[in-house]
Design a protein around this motif. Structure first.
Motif, short mmCIF file in Angstrom:
data_model
loop_
_atom_site.label_atom_id
_atom_site.label_comp_id
_atom_site.label_asym_id
_atom_site.label_seq_id
_atom_site.Cartn_x
_atom_site.Cartn_y
_atom_site.Cartn_z
N UNK A 22 0.83 -1.20 0.00
CA UNK A 22 0.00 0.00 0.00
C UNK A 22 0.86 1.25 0.00
N UNK A 23 0.39 2.25 -0.71
CA UNK A 23 1.06 3.54 -0.77
C UNK A 23 0.10 4.60 -1.27
N UNK A 24 0.40 5.85 -0.96
CA UNK A 24 -0.43 6.97 -1.39
C UNK A 24 0.30 7.70 -2.52
N UNK A 25 -0.38 7.94 -3.64
CA UNK A 25 0.28 8.63 -4.74
C UNK A 25 0.59 10.08 -4.36
N UNK A 26 1.62 10.66 -4.97
CA UNK A 26 1.94 12.05 -4.68
C UNK A 26 0.75 12.95 -5.01
N UNK A 27 0.35 13.75 -4.07
CA UNK A 27 -0.79 14.64 -4.28
C UNK A 27 -2.13 13.97 -4.11
N UNK A 28 -2.15 12.68 -3.77
CA UNK A 28 -3.40 11.94 -3.60
C UNK A 28 -3.70 11.73 -2.13
N UNK A 29 -4.95 11.45 -1.85
CA UNK A 29 -5.35 11.25 -0.46
C UNK A 29 -5.66 9.82 -0.12
N UNK A 30 -5.86 8.98 -1.12
CA UNK A 30 -6.27 7.61 -0.87
C UNK A 30 -5.15 6.65 -1.24
N UNK A 31 -4.88 5.71 -0.37
CA UNK A 31 -3.81 4.76 -0.67
C UNK A 31 -4.40 3.53 -1.38
N UNK A 32 -3.54 2.86 -2.11
CA UNK A 32 -3.92 1.61 -2.77
C UNK A 32 -2.67 0.79 -3.03
N UNK A 33 -2.90 -0.46 -3.42
CA UNK A 33 -1.80 -1.32 -3.83
C UNK A 33 -2.09 -1.81 -5.23
N UNK A 34 -1.06 -2.29 -5.90
CA UNK A 34 -1.21 -2.66 -7.31
C UNK A 34 -0.63 -4.05 -7.56
N UNK A 35 -1.24 -4.73 -8.51
CA UNK A 35 -0.70 -5.96 -9.06
C UNK A 35 -0.65 -5.76 -10.57
N UNK A 36 0.54 -5.89 -11.13
CA UNK A 36 0.73 -5.68 -12.56
C UNK A 36 1.16 -7.01 -13.17
N UNK A 37 0.57 -7.35 -14.31
CA UNK A 37 1.01 -8.52 -15.04
C UNK A 37 1.27 -8.10 -16.48
N UNK A 38 2.46 -8.41 -16.95
CA UNK A 38 2.83 -8.16 -18.34
C UNK A 38 2.91 -9.53 -19.00
N UNK A 39 1.98 -9.78 -19.89
CA UNK A 39 1.80 -11.15 -20.39
C UNK A 39 2.38 -11.41 -21.76
N UNK A 40 2.96 -10.40 -22.41
CA UNK A 40 3.40 -10.57 -23.79
C UNK A 40 4.62 -9.69 -24.03
N UNK A 41 5.55 -10.12 -24.88
CA UNK A 41 6.71 -9.28 -25.16
C UNK A 41 6.40 -8.07 -26.06
N UNK A 42 5.19 -7.98 -26.57
CA UNK A 42 4.82 -6.85 -27.44
C UNK A 42 4.50 -5.62 -26.61
N UNK A 43 4.86 -4.45 -27.14
CA UNK A 43 4.50 -3.19 -26.50
C UNK A 43 3.09 -2.85 -26.96
N UNK A 44 2.12 -3.39 -26.21
CA UNK A 44 0.73 -3.29 -26.59
C UNK A 44 -0.11 -3.19 -25.33
N UNK A 45 -1.23 -2.49 -25.41
CA UNK A 45 -2.10 -2.33 -24.25
C UNK A 45 -2.64 -3.68 -23.77
N UNK A 46 -2.80 -4.63 -24.67
CA UNK A 46 -3.31 -5.95 -24.29
C UNK A 46 -2.29 -6.75 -23.50
N UNK A 47 -1.02 -6.35 -23.54
CA UNK A 47 0.03 -7.04 -22.81
C UNK A 47 0.05 -6.66 -21.33
N UNK A 48 -0.63 -5.58 -20.99
CA UNK A 48 -0.59 -5.04 -19.63
C UNK A 48 -1.91 -5.29 -18.92
N UNK A 49 -1.82 -5.89 -17.73
CA UNK A 49 -2.99 -6.06 -16.87
C UNK A 49 -2.67 -5.42 -15.54
#
Length: 161
Positions: free
Chosen positions: A97-124
């Motif tokens: 968990x962390x709060x973004x700079x200038x933000x008031x609400x904290x959150x955590x992230x899970x990122x999955x990069x599923x493909x070697x292509x630089x494409x929006x579908x590769x990022x979850x």
């Protein structure tokens, strides 16, 4: 089945599969004279860095199937979040968990990069607020856009259009 029970079942299953993957007959072999290192654990094999894996080397056993620009951009954009788990082989980054700079609400992230292509579908990307609270879809979309924009900038800087 409730959501909490399904989540626990998924976590237990994942942990069991991970533990099973750790077993095997590889590793040190015990003999009368003491342990002998197996050939796959030679010092040159153990000293591989993550950066070395993202660069296309001639060894297919050490190549990672994720896009290095998306990987670096994800770490850059979400640099205010503490990294908990990172796995370049599956393309998964989990943060605390962390709060973004200038933000008031904290959150955590899970990122999955599923493909070697630089494409929006590769990022979850999945964001979660404290107490398993949902994060607005607009916030998730804005973070995804920031990661994709940064990845494109890195690619342009690299000169590989």
């Amino acid at each position: 089945m409730t959501y909490a029970r399904a989540t626990r079942l998924m976590i237990v299953t994942t942990l069991c599969a991970g533990l099973a993957a750790c077993g095997g007959s590889g590793g040190n072999v015990q003999t009368a004279g003491g342990p002998i290192d197996s050939p796959d654990m030679a010092p040159e094999t153990r000293s591989t860095r993550i950066q070395d894996l993202l660069v296309r080397s001639g060894n297919p056993d050490q190549m990672v199937g994720v896009n290095k620009y998306l990987w670096t951009a994800s770490l850059d954009v979400l640099s205010f979040l503490p990294v908990q788990t990172i796995d370049p082989f599956t393309g998964v980054i989990q943060t605390g968990y962390g709060t973004p700079p200038g933000g008031g609400r904290s959150y955590r992230a899970t990122i999955q990069i599923s493909d070697p292509a630089l494409d929006a579908r590769s990022l979850r990307l999945a964001l979660q607020g404290p107490g398993a609270a949902a994060v607005e879809a607009g916030t998730v979309r804005a973070v995804e856009d920031a990661i994709l924009t940064r990845a494109r900038q890195l690619r342009i800087q690299d000169g590989r259009l």
